[in-house]
Write an enzyme that holds these catalytic residues in place. Structure first.
Site, PDB file in Angstrom:
ATOM      1  N   ASN A   1     -18.953  39.378   0.089  1.00 47.19           N
ATOM      2  CA  ASN A   1     -19.204  38.573   1.292  1.00 47.19           C
ATOM      3  C   ASN A   1     -19.511  37.106   0.995  1.00 47.19           C
ATOM      4  OD1 ASN A   1     -20.607  41.541   2.321  1.00 47.19           O
ATOM      5  ND2 ASN A   1     -18.909  40.625   3.437  1.00 47.19           N
TER       6      ASN A   1
ATOM      7  N   LYS B   1     -28.739  36.030   3.406  1.00 48.20           N
ATOM      8  CA  LYS B   1     -28.189  36.919   4.436  1.00 48.20           C
ATOM      9  C   LYS B   1     -29.345  37.743   4.982  1.00 48.20           C
ATOM     10  CE  LYS B   1     -24.438  40.326   4.667  1.00 48.20           C
ATOM     11  NZ  LYS B   1     -23.468  40.998   3.758  1.00 48.20           N
TER      12      LYS B   1
HETATM   13 CA   LIG Z   1     -20.642  43.143   0.803  1.00 52.25          CA
HETATM   14 CA   LIG Z   2     -24.697  42.215   0.169  1.00 54.31          CA
END
Ligand SMILES: [Ca+2]
Ligand SMILES: [Ca+2]
Ligand SMILES: [Ca+2]
Ligand SMILES: [Ca+2]
Length: 525
Positions: free
Chosen positions: A257, A262
């Site tokens: 990602n 995050k």
């Molecule tokens: Ca991922």
């Molecule tokens: Ca991750």
């Protein structure tokens, strides 16, 4: 340190890291037993300095709470997981210590272990682990599984085949201080290896200070939730960059990602409306493949204070999805340069660089070169001194922020992760602020009591409070009107109800007419 009354925040990083540097010394003074391992040791030996054992696993049964296992420098080849079970729980008053010996650099190399095997697994609570490097594990370098109130300090996790440091199974109130996690990657999908992951079924109150995560194939930090919700994670002065790539700079694909911070929630539907409350202060995200500061699917509260995003490809900030009822997003004093800022209308914003007619360009910074971000840490373990994203003289980001109680130089807080020592020329003088000082407490770390000195250039109303990491007031040490000059108060580690508080990092905050200064101290038990 007794005599060094220092003005915040010049002293902020230095004094704190000095304090942390003392941790080993203090551990030695606690009177517990000392045992040793060395790469050329032998598990049949007694584990003394002259006759060390070879492995952590074989040394555990020597230890009782309060003891220290000292790890000599060199490389330890491990083929199986080193598990520290909950039968080795310490207490707030009596920790276990697992530490590099003096200034030596031990490396635990799990590269030859099978895929799927973790390096270290810490199921126990009240451990202090310092100065270890862990590489090549077949899964996490270190998993804190259920263990709480641990201190993980000056450790590095790299080239592991899943997340470098993961916290799970209810792990709560752990403090991760001055650690690095980089180049972790999980072939063949490269979908899960983050730098630091307080995720899945993690507990609340975990705290990261001075940590860096870079070049991990998935995310720098990941707070993805499954099986838990309504937990809080706090990050202070952490940097993350270049995630979503392999160490050679190639992109391993869409499962990787590539977000910096995050911040959790569940999967894309997040039908359970999972919440991972995040509080980020003085954090920096740059050159990540996707987003710098990423809501992901988090529906809990997020607070970003004095953060900086630069060159994150999808967006520097993306927090646009409506939150759960009663939750909030606060973003203050933050900077975005070379990247999108996508915040929902619900965001509570104040004095960010994309507001108020401020303009951001390269000239606002001493340097936009990122190459020194992965420089070696300073000898005491603190982050390297870099110029990147530090404000240049004449920048309109200087002194353009809102006072959020963190202390600042000049006439007001600056925008972004690094408070400048430059005072803007256009702002008006603030005579009192220029003169009052709050010293580093001493001793520090301390147990059971410590002293705090401060200096008032003129008589003033004074309030001196002790706060926990969430900013909750534990006790008021001064709350009255005081004359000019030096003052000194002591704190016995108890809250206002006379209860002894747990070991760990605390803030102390001095408020006088005209300003606030905050410092940190470490209560070691
Ligand atoms: Ca991922
Ligand atoms: Ca991750
Ligand atoms: Ca500008
Ligand atoms: Ca300032």
């Amino acid at each position: 340190m007794h005599n060094s009354l220092l003005t915040f925040p010049f002293s902020k990083d230095n004094t704190r890291s000095k304090a942390l540097f003392l941790l080993l010394t203090v551990a030695m003074e606690l009177g517990g037993g000392q045992f040793f391992i060395a790469p050329d040791g032998n598990d049949a030996d007694p584990g003394t300095l002259l006759e060390p054992k070879a492995t952590v696993s074989a040394s555990l049964n020597l230890l009782t709470a309060g003891d220290t296992l000292l790890v000599r420098g060199g490389t330890y080849i491990n083929n199986s997981t080193v598990t520290i079970g909950s039968d080795y729980d310490g207490t707030d008053g009596l920790r276990y210590y697992l530490m590099a010996y003096e200034n030596e650099s031990p490396l635990f190399d799990f590269s030859t272990s099978n895929f799927g095997l973790r390096g270290f697994r810490l199921n126990a609570s009240y451990w202090s682990i310092k100065g270890l490097s862990i590489k090549g594990a077949g899964d996490n370098g270190l998993q804190i599984s259920g263990g709480s109130y641990n201190f993980i300090e000056n450790c590095a996790f790299f080239e592991n085949r899943d997340t470098g440091l993961q916290l799970s199974n209810g792990a709560a109130y752990n403090q991760i201080i001055n650690c690095d996690s980089y180049y972790n990657a999980d072939p063949p999908d490269y979908g899960d290896a983050d730098g630091f992951a307080p995720k899945l079924d993690v507990g609340t109150g975990n705290y990261f200070y001075g940590c860096r995560a870079w070049g991990n194939c998935d995310d720098g930090w990941d707070g993805y939730m499954r099986g838990a919700s309504d937990v809080t994670t706090i990050l202070d002065s952490c940097w993350t960059w270049g995630n979503g790539y392999l160490p050679d700079g190639s992109d391993p694909g869409s499962q990787a990602n590539g977000n910096g911070f995050k911040m959790g929630g569940g999967d894309n539907s997040n039908a359970d409306a999972l919440m991972h409350h995040f509080e980020l202060t003085n954090c920096l995200a740059f050159n990540n493949k996707a987003k710098g500061f990423d809501q992901n699917n988090n529906l809990g509260s997020m607070t970003l204070l004095n953060c900086s995003g630069y060159g994150n490809l999808t967006a520097n900030y993306r927090i646009s999805r409506e939150l759960n009822e009663g939750q909030f997003l606060r973003v203050k004093n933050s900077v975005s340069h070379f990247g999108e800022t996508q915040l929902g209308d619900f965001a509570l914003q104040e004095t960010n660089s994309w507001l108020n007619g401020i303009s951001v360009d390269d000239d606002d910074f001493i340097s936009i070169s990122t190459i020194h971000a992965d420089n070696p840490r300073q000898p005491d373990g603190s982050l390297p001194e870099i110029d990147f994203m530090h404000l240049a003289s004449g920048s309109d980001l200087i002194d353009s922020g809102t006072d959020i109680g963190l202390g600042y130089n000049g006439n007001a807080p600056d925008l972004g992760a690094f408070e400048s020592s430059i005072t803007s020329t256009y702002a008006k003088e603030d005579g009192l602020r220029a003169g009052f000082k709050l010293g580093q407490n001493y001793p520090n770390p301390f147990n059971p009591a410590t002293q705090i000195d401060y200096y008032l250039p003129e008589s003033s109303a004074v309030r001196l409070v002790v706060l926990d990491l969430r900013g909750r007031e534990l006790i008021r040490l001064s709350d009255n009107s005081q004359v000019a000059g030096h003052h000194s108060v002591s704190w016995d580690g108890k809250n206002s109800r006379g209860q002894t508080v747990a070991g760990g990092l605390y803030f102390y905050r001095l408020e006088v007419s005209g300003g606030i200064i905050t410092q940190k101290m470490l209560l070691l038990k």
